[in-house]
Enzyme design. Structure first.
Site, mmCIF file in Angstrom:
data_model
loop_
_atom_site.group_PDB
_atom_site.id
_atom_site.type_symbol
_atom_site.label_atom_id
_atom_site.label_comp_id
_atom_site.label_asym_id
_atom_site.label_seq_id
_atom_site.Cartn_x
_atom_site.Cartn_y
_atom_site.Cartn_z
ATOM 1 N NE ARG A 96 5.310 15.150 10.351
ATOM 2 C CZ ARG A 96 4.666 14.281 9.588
ATOM 3 N NH1 ARG A 96 4.272 13.119 10.084
ATOM 4 N NH2 ARG A 96 4.403 14.561 8.321
ATOM 5 C CD GLU A 121 -5.540 2.937 0.062
ATOM 6 O OE1 GLU A 121 -4.813 2.228 -0.671
ATOM 7 O OE2 GLU A 121 -5.325 3.118 1.270
ATOM 8 C CD GLN A 137 -2.149 4.143 10.878
ATOM 9 O OE1 GLN A 137 -3.370 4.288 10.831
ATOM 10 N NE2 GLN A 137 -1.358 4.569 9.908
ATOM 11 C CE1 TYR A 151 -0.008 9.118 4.141
ATOM 12 C CE2 TYR A 151 2.297 9.769 4.054
ATOM 13 C CZ TYR A 151 1.033 9.907 4.601
ATOM 14 O OH TYR A 151 0.817 10.808 5.616
ATOM 15 C CB THR A 184 -6.000 7.933 1.808
ATOM 16 O OG1 THR A 184 -5.969 6.938 2.820
ATOM 17 C CG2 THR A 184 -7.294 8.712 1.909
ATOM 18 C CG ASP A 223 -1.980 1.082 1.130
ATOM 19 O OD1 ASP A 223 -2.491 1.304 0.021
ATOM 20 O OD2 ASP A 223 -2.319 1.690 2.157
ATOM 21 C CE LYS A 226 -2.971 2.099 7.410
ATOM 22 N NZ LYS A 226 -3.856 2.896 6.538
ATOM 23 C CG ASP A 266 -5.099 0.020 3.718
ATOM 24 O OD1 ASP A 266 -5.027 -1.200 3.941
ATOM 25 O OD2 ASP A 266 -4.269 0.839 4.140
ATOM 26 N NE ARG A 310 -6.992 6.572 9.885
ATOM 27 C CZ ARG A 310 -6.325 6.540 8.754
ATOM 28 N NH1 ARG A 310 -5.041 6.239 8.746
ATOM 29 N NH2 ARG A 310 -6.934 6.781 7.605
ATOM 30 C CG HIS A 350 -4.071 10.831 2.821
ATOM 31 N ND1 HIS A 350 -5.066 10.806 3.775
ATOM 32 C CD2 HIS A 350 -3.239 9.796 3.135
ATOM 33 C CE1 HIS A 350 -4.866 9.812 4.613
ATOM 34 N NE2 HIS A 350 -3.754 9.195 4.245
ATOM 35 C CD GLU A 361 -7.170 13.030 4.297
ATOM 36 O OE1 GLU A 361 -6.798 14.031 3.650
ATOM 37 O OE2 GLU A 361 -7.353 11.921 3.775
ATOM 38 C CD GLU A 400 -5.621 4.744 4.860
ATOM 39 O OE1 GLU A 400 -5.010 4.102 3.986
ATOM 40 O OE2 GLU A 400 -5.055 5.337 5.803
ATOM 41 C CE1 TYR A 447 3.505 6.931 12.030
ATOM 42 C CE2 TYR A 447 2.472 6.857 14.191
ATOM 43 C CZ TYR A 447 2.983 7.580 13.125
ATOM 44 O OH TYR A 447 2.972 8.954 13.165
ATOM 45 C CB THR A 470 -7.037 -4.833 2.452
ATOM 46 O OG1 THR A 470 -6.034 -4.443 3.392
ATOM 47 C CG2 THR A 470 -7.004 -3.907 1.249
#
Length: 394
Positions: A122, A181, A220, A108, A324, A106, A233, A213, A217, A113, A338, A179, A224, A237
């Site tokens: 961040r 996709e 994750q 990104y 995504t 997968d 994850k 996907d 959250r 996104h 989002e 997600e 991660y 899927t």
């Protein structure tokens, strides 16, 4: 003999002809093609045992020239009369996972996104990591939990740690997300040690599916660092049952957004594989987002080239996903993290507030693209309902 009627405005006309695997009561799964509201049994209609298989893998492995030849034969066949026994109403067949998935990767690839998540995770720092515009970022997923549309999702459990907690706790995910996709299916693989150039994408990749996907959250975000997505994850899927051939998407090809800085030579495309595909996200019967695939920064050809540039092999049935799909507007975002800005801006759905998914919720993803005849072609849908977590030891 049967003449297949294609309703006006059908998303499954002769400019589409997506492949799938189906069965009827008392029969084994086999390959078919959708035409209008019918499924044509290809083993019977074409007299070829490669289509009597329970997946598309044997046919895909025959390669690009064979894909072109069969598509031409099917187009001629369904434009005339088809043997009665080879034609089945689509609502009377059972659909199966269309491919035996080899590996699953997968990516990104949406700048919108990645930027949104960077701002969420961040704040005050640059939203994109330093490597993001130099390579298609991705992770290896779990092929064994790729499932078909219509398969319910059991809410996953795992470790979670809220920002105000000193230690993690174990329990049900409270931030279950989607997600939206697209997934790309490798038809002919490559040898170990031999990278796939970007210009071989059209001959290597057989077709495209809609892909969800699923993401927990809260699980994750705790697990991660420092590696990457794992249990948040790997639980599921979902993909659509119809594989739209890449050959049907020539009219949907567009340039990718301008890539700055210019990618390294192995990622440069002379004829970019951007795709003008519109997705739709529906929650409990209400459309909440329409993500545009044409906004994706990295193309699927660049993804395949990057995935193999270190010499990693690819195989028939390998699945790699776009990541995504999000656009610049709130109603174009492809994940609830989002759309609701991390849960701070709830949606109103059916008179109720929603941030992340609740038990009993049903999510449907759909997609369409321009077709060769001037209309639209469809990818079908990925439809999934959320079930409560199953009891596990704490």
């Amino acid at each position: 003999m049967t003449t297949i009627e294609i309703p006006d405005g059908s998303l499954f006309g002769v400019d589409n002809l997506p492949y799938g695997v189906f069965s009827t009561p008392g029969t084994a799964p086999r390959v078919g093609v959708r035409v209008g509201d019918s499924v044509v049994d290809l083993a019977m209609a074409l007299g070829d045992d490669v289509f009597a298989q329970p997946t598309l893998n044997a046919f895909m492995a025959q390669g690009y020239r064979r894909w072109v030849e069969v598509r031409e034969r099917i187009t001629e066949l369904v434009s005339g009369d088809v043997p009665d026994a080879a034609v089945h109403p689509v609502d009377e067949v059972r659909l199966h996972l269309p491919v035996e998935v080899g590996d699953y990767v997968d990516f990104y690839a949406s700048e919108h996104h990645a930027t949104n998540l960077g701002k969420l995770f961040r704040p005050g720092a640059p939203p994109l990591m330093p490597n993001w515009k130099h390579l298609p970022v991705g992770y290896h997923g779990r092929a064994g939990t790729v499932i078909l549309s219509g398969t319910d999702i059991v809410r996953p459990c795992g470790q979670r740690k809220a920002p105000d907690q000193d230690t993690p706790t174990f329990g049900e995910s409270q931030r279950l997300d989607i997600e939206a996709e697209l997934g790309f299916i490798v038809g002919t693989g490559s040898e170990l040690g031999t990278p796939v150039p970007v210009d071989e994408f059209g001959q290597r990749v057989f077709g495209v599916v809609i892909l969800n996907d699923w993401s927990a959250r809260d699980i994750q975000s705790w697990e991660y660092v420092p590696l990457g997505p794992f249990l948040g994850k790997s639980f599921a899927t979902s993909i659509s049952p119809w594989v739209v051939p890449l050959l049907a998407l020539e009219s949907a090809r567009v340039d990718t957004p301008k890539q700055d800085p210019e990618p390294l030579p192995y990622l440069r495309e002379t004829s970019p594989w951007g795709l003008d595909i519109d997705l739709e996200v529906e929650l409990n019967g209400q459309v909440v987002s329409r993500p545009p695939y044409r906004e994706m920064y990295w193309s699927p050809a660049q993804m395949l080239a990057h995935m193999t540039v270190n010499g990693a092999s690819s195989r028939t049935g390998d699945l790699f996903a776009s990541g995504t799909i999000s656009g610049p507007e709130r109603d174009q975002r492809g994940a609830f993290i989002e759309i609701t800005w991390g849960g701070k801006e709830p949606l109103q759905v059916g008179g109720e507030e929603r941030t992340f998914l609740q038990d009993g919720d049903e999510v449907v993803l759909r997609a369409t693209a321009p077709g060769a005849g001037g209309g639209r072609i469809g990818f079908g849908e990925v439809r999934t309902r959320i079930l409560p977590a199953k009891g596990v030891a704490k």
